[in-house]
Design an enzyme around this catalytic site. Structure first.
Site, mmCIF file in Angstrom:
data_model
loop_
_atom_site.group_PDB
_atom_site.id
_atom_site.type_symbol
_atom_site.label_atom_id
_atom_site.label_comp_id
_atom_site.label_asym_id
_atom_site.label_seq_id
_atom_site.Cartn_x
_atom_site.Cartn_y
_atom_site.Cartn_z
ATOM 1 N N GLY A 1 0.847 -1.132 -0.134
ATOM 2 C CA GLY A 1 0.033 0.227 0.000
ATOM 3 C C GLY A 1 1.025 1.276 0.033
ATOM 4 N N CYS A 2 0.216 2.341 -0.487
ATOM 5 C CA CYS A 2 0.934 3.693 -0.355
ATOM 6 C C CYS A 2 1.468 4.271 0.802
ATOM 7 C CB CYS A 2 0.119 4.533 -1.366
ATOM 8 S SG CYS A 2 -1.489 4.960 -0.578
ATOM 9 N N PHE A 3 0.602 4.299 1.585
ATOM 10 C CA PHE A 3 1.038 4.827 3.133
ATOM 11 C C PHE A 3 1.956 3.779 3.795
ATOM 12 C CE2 PHE A 3 -2.812 7.337 4.401
ATOM 13 C CZ PHE A 3 -2.139 8.636 4.493
#
Length: 326
Positions: free
Chosen positions: A135-137
């Site tokens: 995921g990005c975060f």
């Protein structure tokens, strides 16, 4: 020889970013771009900046037909959370076809998927045929913490405050992504419960099995389009110079993650596959600021990086991208 790849769910943000990278990738041919909603339309009808760059048409063919295309080497799944698990359950994907999934569905490494954070397990990715893109975060936060976890220096709770652009919410228009709501606004969401916490903890405990402390994560919606800034802090007993040396050594052979002597900002990394880190020490608290582009290093760029590793290509092939800078 070139790798033949297909994209499932090509009309969204991550599909568009993949197209922008792959149509210029020196070792890739795009076999198909599938979209149920846009079938028969040119790719540039949704990704309008690609007008003149590609004559690809969205395919609406049955998935089973596409998966039997001669010479197909890899597919990217960009259809969103839950859809990837359904896709894999409903389709007989040959073991000869590499699958790189950009959803959250396989990040716990079930069904033979390997968690695709190259800075954590590059060698495992090289041997994989099923890769779960982070995921990005999670990418931004993990890159801020991996060196400390590897050294066994995460001995107390971790505090995180991070802000993301509106593209992190996907292309579907919802009240919290519209311009009139986002502009000149900021808000907290999923405080302490964000779905990326599970993969962050999974990675930290992979490096330090004794890690069992709280990860207190406050995510923010920002009033900008793309990028993530994560500010992560935790107690540290050494000096700032010792922390910088630890981080520089950890990332010395990783092409996309760099320690900056100066404070960092989001525009330095937007439109690139880079992560920039900056470290400060305040009264025993080590503050690590991490910036990435949520759609590139946080999604499609990292997916291409994983593809490069799987197929033995230069890790940065197709990923020497121009930052926006200002």
């Amino acid at each position: 020889m070139k790798i033949n790849v297909g994209i499932i769910g090509g009309a969204g943000y991550t599909g568009g970013e993949l197209l922008r990278i792959l149509i210029n990738h020196p070792f890739v041919d795009i076999a198909f771009v599938h979209s149920k909603s846009q079938a028969g339309k040119p790719v540039w009808s949704t990704h309008t900046d690609l007008l003149g760059d590609t004559d690809l048409i969205y395919s609406g063919d049955e998935i089973a037909t596409l998966l039997t295309k001669e010479g197909l080497d890899a597919i990217f799944l960009c259809s969103g959370h839950g859809a990837s698990a359904a896709f894999m359950a409903e389709n007989d994907v040959s073991d000869d076809i590499t699958v790189i999934d950009l959803s959250t569905d396989f990040r716990d490494e079930h069904d033979d998927f390997i968690y695709g954070l190259p800075e954590l397990q590059r060698d495992r990715i090289r041997e994989a045929t099923r890769v779960a893109n982070p995921g990005c975060f999670a990418t931004s936060i993990q890159l801020a913490l991996l060196p400390l976890a590897k050294a066994g220096l995460l001995n107390e709770a971790i505090q995180i405050s991070a802000v993301t652009g509106s593209t992190g919410a996907g292309q579907a228009l919802v009240p919290t992504t519209g311009f009139t709501w986002r502009n000149n606004n900021i808000s907290i969401y999923k405080a302490f419960t964000h779905q990326h916490l599970a993969e962050i903890r999974q990675s930290l405990t992979a490096l330090d099995p004794d890690f069992n402390h709280a990860i207190n994560f406050i995510p923010y919606r920002g009033d900008f389009t793309r990028g993530i800034m994560a500010n992560v802090y935790t107690p540290f007993l050494g000096t700032r110079e010792e922390a910088k040396e630890l981080y520089k050594n950890f990332y010395a052979d990783h092409l996309f993650t760099h320690v900056s002597e100066s404070p960092v900002d989001v525009k330095q990394v937007v439109n690139t596959n880079k992560c920039f880190l900056h470290l400060e020490l305040h009264e025993g608290q080590l503050l690590i600021t991490s910036v990435i582009d949520n759609l590139t290093k946080g999604a499609s760029g990292q997916a291409v990086q994983n593809m490069n590793l799987v197929f033995g290509l230069p890790e940065d092939a197709g990923l020497r991208l121009k930052p926006v800078a200002f």
